[in-house]
Design a protein around this motif. Structure first.
Motif, short mmCIF file in Angstrom:
data_model
loop_
_atom_site.label_atom_id
_atom_site.label_comp_id
_atom_site.label_asym_id
_atom_site.label_seq_id
_atom_site.Cartn_x
_atom_site.Cartn_y
_atom_site.Cartn_z
N LEU A 1 0.83 -1.20 0.00
CA LEU A 1 0.00 0.00 0.00
C LEU A 1 0.87 1.26 0.00
O LEU A 1 0.64 2.19 -0.79
CB LEU A 1 -0.91 -0.01 1.23
N ALA A 2 1.87 1.29 0.87
CA ALA A 2 2.74 2.47 0.94
C ALA A 2 3.53 2.67 -0.36
O ALA A 2 3.78 3.80 -0.77
CB ALA A 2 3.70 2.33 2.13
N ARG A 3 3.90 1.58 -1.02
CA ARG A 3 4.60 1.71 -2.30
C ARG A 3 3.68 2.36 -3.35
O ARG A 3 4.12 3.17 -4.16
CB ARG A 3 5.09 0.35 -2.79
N ARG A 4 2.41 1.98 -3.34
CA ARG A 4 1.47 2.58 -4.28
C ARG A 4 1.26 4.07 -3.99
O ARG A 4 1.06 4.88 -4.90
CB ARG A 4 0.11 1.88 -4.21
N LEU A 5 1.28 4.42 -2.73
CA LEU A 5 1.00 5.81 -2.36
C LEU A 5 2.21 6.71 -2.51
O LEU A 5 2.08 7.86 -2.95
CB LEU A 5 0.52 5.88 -0.90
#
Length: 421
Positions: free
Chosen positions: A97-101
Motif C-alpha cells: 500500500l505504501a509503495r502505491r502511495l
C-alpha cells in the motif's frame, strides 16, 4: 515471543467463543449466563436457556469457528497461528500500500516499522478481534487506493466486500461505509457503475446480518448493545484523571446504566421466546444512548471546555501505549516516549498527505475521523490497534520526508582554486 507473557483470554473472549461454538452447531444461538452484559441478574429459572445472538457481529466468531472454536488446547494454538499469519500478511499488504502511495523507500520503512511495532503483536496471542480487524483495515485501505487509482468495477466490488467484512468484525468501523460510498459517488468518471459495484459488495454481507438482527432484535441494528454504554461512560466524564473504572463506580453513572433493567423480560418470556434477550439488549442500548446524549448536551451547555478536553484526551489515549501491554513493566517509560514521537510523526504525515492530495489525503482524513469518533466514546487503547498499521505508515512518510529535507539542506560550499571551481 509474546506467548509466555500474555494470557489468551480476556473479558470479551467468552462471548466470541460462545458465538463461534454456535456457528459450529449450525446456528447463532447462545445460552444465557447468570449475569448479562447490562449487569442484569438473569432469573434462576432462565439461566442457561438458549437465545438468538445479536450482540456479537459474526466476523471474528467465523474465524474462530474455522480454527476450531477457540476452546482450550489445539483450537487455541490454531487461532494463535492463524493470527500470527494475519499479522505477517498485514505487514506485507501495508508495504505494498505504501509503495502505491509514495515510494519504495517509504514503503520499506513503513513495512519495517509495522513489523517491529510491538503493540499489535500483543493481540496475536489473544482470542480477540484486533488482529483480524487490523488485517481487514489494511485490506480496505489497499483496495481503496487501487480503486482511486483507476481500478475497474471489480476492484470496487472487492472494496465493498472488504469494508462490510471489516464492519462485521469491529462495528465501530461502520464509519468506513459512508466514506467509501462518498468516494465512489464523487469519482470523476463512470461513477454510477462504480457506486453500484461498491454498494453491491457491501450489501452481499451486510443485508443478511441486518436481516437477522431486524428479525431477532425487532429492528435492523449492527449490534444490539454497546454503543449506548460507550457513550454513557464518555458523557459521564471519562478522562485524564477519571478512569473508566472510576466512572463506573460513580453513583450517577450506575443509576443511568442500571436504569435499563426495568426493561428486562421475565423468566417466562426468556424461556419461551428466543428473541427476548436480543430485544431487551436493543431497547437497553437505545435508552443508554438517549441518556448519554442528554447528558452530553447538558454538559456542553454548562462546561464546554471540560467536555472538549475530555474528547481531546480520549483521542490521544487511543494511540497511547497501554500499561497492560508492557512486559516487563520497566519498558513502559521508553515505550511511552516512543509513543509520543510516533504520534507527532503520524500527525505530520497526515498533514503532508493532505497537502499532496490524492488517496493518501483521504486515508489521512479517515484516521482523523476514526480518532474523533472514538474520542466521543469510551476509549480503550486496544480500540486503535486495528488502524495502527495505517497510523505507522503516515509516521514513516514523515520520517522519510524529514530525512530528504535534511539531506537537501546540507550544501557543500564550492571552492575556487586557480579559476577552477
Amino acid at each position: 515471543m509474546y506467548v509466555p507473557f500474555a494470557g489468551h483470554r480476556l473479558g470479551d473472549t467468552g462471548s466470541y467463543v460462545a458465538a463461534a461454538k454456535a456457528m459450529l452447531h449450525g446456528g447463532y444461538t447462545t445460552r444465557l449466563g447468570a449475569v448479562d452484559i447490562t449487569g442484569l441478574r438473569i432469573p434462576r429459572g432462565a439461566v442457561g436457556v438458549p437465545q438468538y445472538d445479536t450482540y456479537r457481529t459474526p466476523g471474528y466468531p467465523l474465524l474462530l469457528a474455522l480454527t476450531g472454536g477457540g476452546g482450550a488446547g489445539w483450537p487455541t494454538d490454531t487461532i494463535i497461528a492463524a493470527q500470527a499469519l494475519l499479522a505477517g500478511a498485514t505487514t506485507l499488504l501495508l508495504t505494498l500500500l505504501a509503495r502505491r502511495l509514495w515510494s519504495t523507500h517509504t514503503a520499506l520503512l513503513a513495512g519495517a516499522m509495522t513489523a517491529l511495532d510491538p503493540f499489535p503483536k500483543h493481540y496475536v496471542t489473544r482470542i480477540l478481534s484486533e488482529t483480524l480487524a487490523g488485517f481487514l483495515a489494511v485490506a480496505v485501505a489497499y483496495l481503496f487506493v487501487r480503486c482511486r487509482q483507476g481500478g475497474s468495477w471489480r476492484w470496487w466490488t472487492a472494496l465493498g466486500l472488504a469494508s462490510a467484512a471489516l464492519t462485521l468484525t469491529r462495528p465501530l468501523f461502520a464509519v468506513v461505509l459512508p466514506l467509501v460510498l462518498l468516494a465512489a459517488a464523487l469519482s470523476p468518471r463512470d461513477r454510477l457503475r462504480r457506486f453500484g459495484a461498491l454498494a453491491a459488495g457491501i450489501a452481499v454481507l451486510m443485508i443478511p446480518w441486518l436481516g437477522w438482527t431486524g428479525t431477532t432484535a425487532g429492528r435492523p441494528v449492527l449490534t444490539s448493545f454497546g454503543e449506548g454504554w460507550n457513550l454513557l461512560l464518555a458523557a459521564h466524564g471519562e478522562g485524564l484523571h477519571r478512569t473508566a473504572e472510576q466512572v463506573e463506580s460513580d453513583p450517577s453513572f450506575r443509576r443511568d446504566f442500571d436504569s435499563v433493567h426495568r426493561l428486562a423480560p421475565s423468566a417466562q418470556a426468556l424461556r419461551v421466546d428466543r428473541n427476548a434477550q436480543a430485544r431487551y439488549l436493543r431497547r437497553a442500548d437505545d435508552e443508554q444512548r438517549r441518556l448519554a446524549t442528554d447528558r452530553y448536551l447538558h454538559r456542553l451547555r454548562v462546561e464546554p471546555l471540560a467536555v472538549g478536553w475530555e474528547i481531546l484526551y480520549r483521542s490521544y489515549f487511543l494511540w497511547e501505549a497501554h500499561e497492560d501491554w508492557v512486559q516487563p513493566g520497566w519498558l513502559l517509560p521508553f515505550l511511552r516516549a516512543l509513543d509520543w514521537i510516533s504520534l507527532m510523526l503520524a500527525a505530520g504525515g497526515v498533514v503532508l498527505a493532505a497537502r499532496a492530495g490524492g488517496p493518501a489525503r483521504e486515508l489521512g482524513l479517515f484516521l482523523v475521523v476514526f480518532t474523533f469518533v472514538n474520542g466521543i466514546h469510551h476509549v480503550e487503547a486496544r480500540y486503535g490497534v486495528p488502524a495502527r498499521s495505517l497510523y505507522v505508515a503516515f509516521a514513516a512518510l514523515a520520517l522519510v520526508r524529514a530525512s530528504l529535507s535534511a539531506r537537501s539542506g546540507i550544501k557543500t560550499p564550492a571552492t575556487r582554486i586557480g579559476g577552477v571551481t
